[in-house]
Design a protein around this motif. Structure first.
Motif, short mmCIF file in Angstrom:
data_model
loop_
_atom_site.label_atom_id
_atom_site.label_comp_id
_atom_site.label_asym_id
_atom_site.label_seq_id
_atom_site.Cartn_x
_atom_site.Cartn_y
_atom_site.Cartn_z
N MET B 18 0.81 -1.22 0.00
CA MET B 18 0.00 0.00 0.00
C MET B 18 0.85 1.28 0.00
O MET B 18 0.50 2.23 -0.72
N PRO B 19 1.95 1.35 0.78
CA PRO B 19 2.77 2.56 0.66
C PRO B 19 3.29 2.77 -0.76
O PRO B 19 3.34 3.90 -1.25
N ASN B 22 0.45 4.12 -2.72
CA ASN B 22 0.16 5.51 -2.33
C ASN B 22 1.20 6.48 -2.91
O ASN B 22 0.87 7.62 -3.23
N PHE B 23 2.44 6.01 -3.01
CA PHE B 23 3.50 6.84 -3.60
C PHE B 23 3.47 6.80 -5.13
O PHE B 23 4.30 7.43 -5.78
#
Lengths: 169, 269
Positions: B18-19, B22-23
């Motif tokens: 997920m990071p 998101n990035f």
């Protein structure tokens, strides 16, 4: 256009059914679709802890969870933890010990602290610090947050509150 | 997965993926959520060892009674993985498939000679942990395969173990980490494994040091020699967190401490 998916979940005791894009984050779903802006968005990659909520009773980063993954689950945000005039035990202790200044980290801190209380294991202040280490606060220096959680935990465990200042509250 | 080859990603806890989404470092056309497959959530003890389903979260590893009985190094080491909220969601399969060179579970897999079970269109296969990690964030898993489970073989009776890491803050990725397992016979080391993380492209064993320690007692001279050799044999990188030289220094510190603990535990009845 990505096809929307139906989800049904419980948030703070109310059931919501919505059609959402699968890419929607749980943070955005809570804040923008349900209007529950108590869940704060800080770093959006899991580091700051401001968006921490309870997912089926366990702390989770709402920014690292897709809303579709919360389908069928039970979410608790800060709006479900207490209200003015009827604060939760933790909220009462945060108030008493001045465990917040700007309040940005507080909803996430409370979610993490809820799990600490639910685990119901006695913790030293050092262990409480470690358990809270995934939630960043830029105002308080953490000291008062640790005091608040420590006192709430001892009350939850049935012991008399220890170490509280006699003139507090 | 096969029809979206190269454009599909599996997601379970999402604590690494997920990071990256998101990035906008990744933009897969298809995400397949495997987090509710019940077969992946099992921890099973057998005569050979403990098999952990890929969907078991770090928190469950930390609390597992099966692991506490046979492989307590795993319960112990999980406390170093990120924070409570991350451990509630992140899974062992996700951590291994992500392959971060400074992560604890890849190190444990390499240290404990784990077998990694994989399923794909060509059928089932098993990879040795030592062969599984190829480069930072790169594993032997192909785009249409799923990591389904990991088998950790039992430790020999009376094994001592230690795990140490140094991070800038609790829960951060380690600047350097080490795991050690050893058995003693007549007061000397009869078998030993030493693995490092955060100081090379992948977690890795240090076989030359393992060989040097065999037949020795862990005394001050042997310790000094092992620590020096660890610093010679690791290959750390410099980044914003720490210089390569500092990481090299820490590698010796954590390896020495992990072996101290393993040696002390190996003497317990």
């Amino acid at each position: 256009m990505i096809r929307k998916r139906p989800i049904t979940l419980t948030v703070n005791g109310s059931t919501y059914a919505r059609d959402i894009e699968p890419r929607r984050l749980l943070t955005d779903f809570l804040r923008e679709d349900l209007g529950l802006t108590g869940t704060h968005v800080g770093c959006e990659h899991g580091v700051c802890g401001a968006c921490t909520v309870l997912l089926d009773g366990n702390s989770a980063r709402a920014c690292l969870c897709l809303a579709v993954q919360a389908d069928g689950r039970d979410v608790t945000t800060v709006e479900g933890m207490g209200e003015i005039g009827a604060l939760s035990l933790l909220q009462e202790k945060f108030r008493k010990h001045h465990a917040l200044q700007c309040g940005f980290c507080t909803p996430g801190m409370l979610a993490t602290a809820h799990e600490i209380l639910n685990d119901a294991a006695p913790l030293t202040d050092a262990e409480i610090r470690e358990a809270l280490s995934g939630n960043l606060c830029r105002c308080t220096g953490y000291e008062h947050i640790v005091r608040a959680v420590s006192e709430a935990l001892s009350e939850r465990l049935g012991g008399a509150a220890t170490g509280s200042a006699p003139n507090a509250g | 997965m096969a029809s979206h080859r190269g454009e599909a990603k599996l997601i379970a806890g999402g604590q690494s993926l997920m990071p990256m989404l998101n990035f906008r470092l990744l933009d897969p056309a298809l995400l397949v959520d495997i987090s509710r497959l019940p077969d992946l959530a099992q921890i099973t003890a057998s005569g050979r060892g403990i098999t952990v389903g890929a969907g078991v979260c770090h928190h469950a590893l930390m609390r597992s009674p099966e692991l506490a009985e046979r492989l307590p190094i795993i319960n112990h080491t999980m406390q170093y993985v990120a924070h409570m909220a991350i451990r509630n969601r992140g899974t062992i399969g996700g951590s291994l498939a992500h392959g971060d060179p400074a992560a604890e579970l890849p190190l444990l897999a390499v240290l404990l000679d784990a077998d990694i079970h994989i399923t794909g269109p060509a059928g089932d296969r098993t990879a040795r942990a030592e062969d599984f990690f190829l480069a930072p964030l790169t594993t032997d898993l192909s785009e249409d395969e799923i990591l389904t489970a990991v088998t950790f073989p039992n430790l020999a009776a009376g094994s001592g173990w230690g795990f140490e890491e140094i991070a800038r803050r609790t829960g951060d990725f380690a600047l350097a980490g080490a795991g050690a397992v050893l058995t003693l016979h007549h007061g000397v080391i009869a078998d030993v494994r030493l693995a490092m993380m955060g100081v090379d492209e992948t977690p890795r064993r240090l076989p030359a040091i393992e060989a040097m320690l065999l037949g020795r007692a862990w005394d001050a001279g042997v310790r000094a020699s092992a620590v020096r050799q660890v610093r010679e044999q690791v290959n750390p990188m410099s980044d914003l967190q720490a210089s390569a030289d500092y990481r090299r220094h820490l590698a010796g510190v954590v390896a020495g401490r992990a072996l101290d603990t393993a040696w002390a535990k190996g003497h317990m009845p």
